[in-house]
Design a protein around this motif. Structure first.
Motif, mmCIF file in Angstrom:
data_model
loop_
_atom_site.group_PDB
_atom_site.id
_atom_site.type_symbol
_atom_site.label_atom_id
_atom_site.label_comp_id
_atom_site.label_asym_id
_atom_site.label_seq_id
_atom_site.Cartn_x
_atom_site.Cartn_y
_atom_site.Cartn_z
ATOM 1 N N LYS A 1 -5.503 -1.690 -0.221
ATOM 2 C CA LYS A 1 -6.407 -1.150 0.802
ATOM 3 C C LYS A 1 -7.569 -2.106 1.058
ATOM 4 O O LYS A 1 -7.945 -2.341 2.212
ATOM 5 C CB LYS A 1 -6.948 0.221 0.402
ATOM 6 N N TYR B 1 0.833 -1.215 0.000
ATOM 7 C CA TYR B 1 0.000 0.000 0.000
ATOM 8 C C TYR B 1 0.864 1.260 0.000
ATOM 9 O O TYR B 1 0.615 2.200 -0.761
ATOM 10 C CB TYR B 1 -0.902 -0.017 1.230
ATOM 11 N N LEU C 1 -13.162 -0.084 -9.273
ATOM 12 C CA LEU C 1 -11.960 0.406 -9.947
ATOM 13 C C LEU C 1 -11.535 -0.534 -11.072
ATOM 14 O O LEU C 1 -11.120 -0.097 -12.137
ATOM 15 C CB LEU C 1 -10.824 0.558 -8.935
ATOM 16 N N LYS D 1 -2.874 0.385 -5.292
ATOM 17 C CA LYS D 1 -3.083 0.908 -3.950
ATOM 18 C C LYS D 1 -4.489 0.554 -3.452
ATOM 19 O O LYS D 1 -4.688 0.191 -2.282
ATOM 20 C CB LYS D 1 -2.877 2.421 -3.937
ATOM 21 N N SER D 2 -5.472 0.658 -4.354
ATOM 22 C CA SER D 2 -6.842 0.326 -3.991
ATOM 23 C C SER D 2 -6.978 -1.151 -3.632
ATOM 24 O O SER D 2 -7.684 -1.502 -2.682
ATOM 25 C CB SER D 2 -7.779 0.672 -5.149
ATOM 26 N N LYS D 3 -6.306 -2.010 -4.368
ATOM 27 C CA LYS D 3 -6.358 -3.439 -4.052
ATOM 28 C C LYS D 3 -5.757 -3.713 -2.682
ATOM 29 O O LYS D 3 -6.330 -4.466 -1.879
ATOM 30 C CB LYS D 3 -5.598 -4.238 -5.116
ATOM 31 N N LYS E 1 -2.664 3.895 -8.602
ATOM 32 C CA LYS E 1 -3.863 3.985 -7.767
ATOM 33 C C LYS E 1 -4.623 2.665 -7.709
ATOM 34 O O LYS E 1 -5.198 2.318 -6.668
ATOM 35 C CB LYS E 1 -4.776 5.097 -8.286
ATOM 36 N N HIS F 1 -15.276 -1.432 -3.520
ATOM 37 C CA HIS F 1 -14.505 -0.313 -4.067
ATOM 38 C C HIS F 1 -13.467 -0.814 -5.060
ATOM 39 O O HIS F 1 -13.305 -0.261 -6.146
ATOM 40 C CB HIS F 1 -13.824 0.443 -2.925
ATOM 41 N N GLU F 2 -12.814 -1.893 -4.708
ATOM 42 C CA GLU F 2 -11.785 -2.445 -5.592
ATOM 43 C C GLU F 2 -12.406 -2.978 -6.873
ATOM 44 O O GLU F 2 -11.857 -2.810 -7.964
ATOM 45 C CB GLU F 2 -11.033 -3.550 -4.829
#
Length: 626
Positions: free
Chosen positions: A236, A223, A618, A232-234, A229, A614-615
Motif C-alpha cells: 500500500k 497488495y 508497522l 499488505k501495508s508495504k 498485514k 505508516h509502513e
C-alpha cells in the motif's frame, strides 16, 4: 467471478445505484473485458499450434484470465502445461528453472522472461486454486520449485524498478502458495531494499508511461494477495507513492502524464498503458481504455475485485492543481532530478544529471489546448553508409550521448549538454532535433511568422533561427540556442525543417546540424539552450515574450575543464557551473541559491516522508514483537 461482477455492476447501474462517474468506469471495464476476452481466445487457439511462437508471458496471463472468467478447466491446464513445458528442467544446466521468452524456442537465457512468465502464477495459485486439478498441481510442483531457484539467482538491481518489483512479488506470492519460506524471505528483502533505495533516491525508471504499468501490475497483485498485514501495508505504501507520482504528473488536457521520463517507447505521443490505469481511476475522460495488449489482465483483475487497492481522492486531486511544480529525484545523486511545471495552458518538464538511454526523454512539454503530441528533444546519429530517412534514423536516435545538466525554475529552463563523439566513426553525422507538433496556431522564426501550411515546401524557412516561438491555444514555448559546436569547425545552422515523414507524423523540427565526424573532431560537443513556457493569448503576446528571451543576458565562461553559464531571463537568474573532469562537482543555482533536489515534492511540499510513515510504524511494531 469476472462475469458475475460485471453482471451485478451493470444491474446496479440500471437501478440507479451508480453515479455517472461509476457508470463511465463500469463501461470502461466492460470494454476492457470484451477486448481481453477476444485476445484470450486467440492466444488459446494459437497455443495449440505446434509452430506457435507465443511468449510465455502471454500464455500465463491468458491462463489467469480464464481462471477469472470461470472458463473450461481443461483450457487453463493446457496453457500452464504449455508454458512450463518449455521450462529448462535439467539441473545440470546453468539455466535450470529458466523460461524461454517464447514457447517452441530453445533460446533460454537469463532475462526477464522468467519474472514475466511467473507473474500470473501467484494470483492463480492463491486466488484461483479451485480452478486447478489435483493432477495439474502435482505436475506443477517441480516446475515451481525450479522457477524459485532460478528466480533467486536473477541479479536484478533496485534501480531496475519494474523488474525488481515483479521479481519481489513473484517470490512472495509463489513462495506463499507453495510454502517456500526462503522465497518469501528473499522477495520481502528485495522489496525492502527497493523501498529503502526509493526513500532516498526516488523512482529510478521515472515517470515512464510503459514501465509504470508493469510496476502497478506487480504491486496491485502483491497488495491483493499479500500473505500478511505487514506485507499488505508495504505494498500500500509503495502504491500510494506511485499514485501520487502519477497524479502529480498527470495532465488532463492530453489524457496522459507529462514531464521528462525514463523508458518511453512512444517518441511522438508519450502514451502507455499507465494511461489506462489513470482512466479507470477516474483521472481521464477517455470513453474507453486505449488498446495496449501487454498485461491488461492485471489491470482488469484489479478493477473488478472489491478488495483491490484504490488510490485516495486527495492523490487524484493533484492532477487538477494549477499551477503546480513537481520535483523528483531519480537516483542517489542530488544532481539527477526532474522538474515539471504544469499550468492550464502548457506544461514544461526537464531531467538533469547522469546519462540517458535511447528511450529516455530529458525534455518534454505539452500544450494545454488538447494537442496530444509532445515537444521533445533528441540527438540523431546518421551512421556511415546508412541512407538517412526518418524511419531508419529513428533507430539511431542517440540522445543518450548528451549528458545533460539542466536547471529549471517554474517556466524557465537552462540546459548545458555534453554530446559524446568519441565512439563515432569517421563521416558519422550528428543532428540535434527539437520536435514540435504541427497542429499549433503560430510559429515564429525571430520576428517572421512561418506559414504552417507551406513549411514543408518553403525553402526560405531553412534560414538560421536565433529565437523560435510556437503558440498553441493560449500556451507557448520559446527556444533560444546560444551554443552549438561543430565536428568540423563549420558554423552550425539552427533551422526549422520538416520532411514528408515529419508531416505524416504531425511534427516539424528545429534541427541543429553538428556536421560529420573528422579525424580532428573534438571528443565532445557543447550544446546550450534556454526554453521558456508562456501564457500567450495571441501572437502579439507571443512576440513580446520572444523579445524578452532574445534580449536575455547569457554570459559564458569556457575552458578545457569547465563551462559556466549565467542566463538572466526576466527576473530569474539561472546558473550552471559544469565541471567536465569531475561531473559530481557540477553545481546549479536559481537566483544565487544552489539547487537542492527533494526526493519528491509538489509545490514545495514533501510527499515522500508521509507516504512511508505508516509502513515504518508497522515495521517498528513488528521488530518490537519479535
Amino acid at each position: 467471478m469476472l462475469a458475475f461482477w460485471l453482471f451485478t455492476f451493470v444491474c446496479a447501474g440500471a437501478h440507479g445505484a451508480q453515479s455517472s462517474a461509476e457508470t463511465a468506469i463500469a463501461d470502461k471495464i466492460r470494454s476492457l473485458n470484451e477486448r481481453y476476452a477476444k485476445r484470450a481466445e486467440k492466444i488459446y487457439l494459437d497455443s495449440t499450434a505446434k509452430t506457435s511462437t507465443l511468449t510465455v508471458q502471454e500464455i500465463g496471463n491468458t491462463a489467469l484470465y480464464l481462471c477469472m472468467s470461470q472458463a473450461d478447466q481443461s483450457k487453463i491446464e493446457h496453457l500452464l502445461r504449455t508454458e512450463f513445458g518449455a521450462q529448462m528442467m535439467d539441473d545440470t544446466y546453468p539455466t535450470f528453472g529458466q523460461l524461454p521468452s517464447r514457447i517452441n524456442s530453445s533460446d533460454i537465457t537469463n532475462n526477464n522472461s522468467l519474472e514475466l512468465g511467473c507473474q500470473a502464477l501467484g494470483p492463480i495459485l492463491i486466488g484461483y486454486d479451485n480452478r486447478l486439478s489435483p493432477n495439474l498441481k502435482k505436475w506443477l510442483e517441480p516446475h515451481l520449485k525450479a522457477a524459485m531457484i532460478a528466480l533467486r539467482k536473477q541479479n536484478v538491481p533496485v534501480k531496475n524498478t519494474s523488474a525488481c518489483l515483479i521479481k519481489a512479488v513473484d517470490l512472495i506470492l509463489i513462495g506463499t502458495a507453495i510454502y517456500d519460506g526462503e522465497a518469501i524471505y528473499d522477495g520481502t528483502r528485495l522489496l525492502d531494499d527497493w523501498i529503502a533505495y526509493t526513500k532516498q533516491s526516488g523512482i529510478h525508471e521515472f515517470n515512464s508511461p510503459q514501465a509504470y504499468e508493469q510496476d502497478l501490475n506487480a504491486l496491485n497483485m502483491g497488495y491483493l494477495f499479500a500473505p500478511d498485514k505487514l506485507s499488505k501495508s508495504k505494498f500500500k505504501a509503495v502504491l500510494d507513492y506511485f499514485w501520487q507520482d502519477i497524479s502529480a504528473h498527470y495532465y488532463p488536457p492530453i489524457h496522459a502524464t507529462t514531464g521528462a521520463r525514463g523508458r518511453d517507447y512512444d517518441l511522438l505521443f508519450g502514451g502507455g498503458a499507465v494511461d489506462n490505469y489513470a482512466s479507470l481511476a477516474g483521472l481521464a475522460s477517455l470513453p474507453s481504455p486505449v488498446e495496449y495488449q501487454a498485461n491488461e489482465v492485471y489491470m482488469l483483475l484489479n478493477a473488478v475485485d472489491t478488495r483491490a487497492y484504490r488510490p485516495a481522492k486527495n492523490f487524484l486531486d493533484l492532477a487538477t492543481t494549477y499551477p503546480r511544480t513537481v520535483e523528483c529525484r531519480w537516483d542517489d545523486s542530488p544532481a539527477n532530478d526532474t522538474y515539471t511545471y504544469i499550468t492550464r495552458d502548457y506544461s514544461l518538464g526537464s531531467a538533469s544529471g547522469g546519462n540517458f538511454g535511447i528511450t529516455d526523454k530529458m525534455l518534454v512539454a505539452h500544450f494545454g489546448f488538447g494537442q496530444n503530441l509532445n515537444v521533445t528533444f533528441g540527438t540523431v546519429l546518421k551512421k556511415t553508409g546508412i541512407p538517412r530517412d526518418d524511419k531508419r534514423a529513428s533507430r539511431f536516435n542517440e540522445h543518450g550521448m548528451c549528458e545533460p545538466y539542466v536547471v529549471q525554475s517554474q517556466n524557465k529552463i537552462l540546459a548545458l549538454l555534453k554530446i559524446d563523439t568519441s565512439k563515432l566513426a569517421i563521416n558519422d553525422e550528428l543532428t540535434t532535433e527539437f520536435v514540435f507538433p504541427y497542429g499549433v496556431h503560430s510559429i515564429y522564426q525571430d520576428e517572421r511568422k512561418v506559414n504552417i501550411e507551406t513549411l514543408l515546401h518553403e525553402k526560405a524557412n531553412k534560414r538560421g533561427v536565433k529565437c523560435l516561438g510556437v503558440r498553441g491555444g493560449e500556451g507557448a514555448f520559446i527556444l533560444k540556442v546560444f551554443q552549438a559546436d561543430s565536428m568540423n569547425d563549420d558554423k552550425v545552422p539552427v533551422e526549422v525543417t520538416a520532411t514528408a515523414q515529419d508531416w505524416a507524423s504531425g511534427v516539424f523540427k528545429v534541427s541543429i546540424k553538428h556536421g560529420r565526424k573528422q579525424a580532428k573532431s573534438p571528443k565532445f560537443l557543447k550544446l546550450g539552450f534556454v526554453m521558456v513556457g508562456a501564457h500567450c493569448s495571441d501572437d502579439v503576446a507571443l512576440l513580446a515574450s520572444m523579445k524578452q528571451i532574445e534580449d536575455a543576458s547569457i554570459k559564458q565562461r569556457l575552458n578545457d575543464t569547465g563551462w559556466q553559464v549565467d542566463a538572466q531571463i526576466e527576473k530569474t537568474l539561472l546558473t550552471i557551473n559544469r565541471d567536465f573532469v569531475k561531473p559530481a562537482d557540477t553545481t546549479r543555482f536559481v537566483n544565487g541559491i544552489e539547487v537542492q533536489s527533494p526526493v519528491f515534492s509538489v509545490n514545495g511540499t514533501l510527499l515522500g516522508p508521509s507516504m512511508w510513515r505508516h509502513e515504518d510504524a508497522l515495521l517498528q511494531r513488528q521488530s518490537v514483537s519479535e
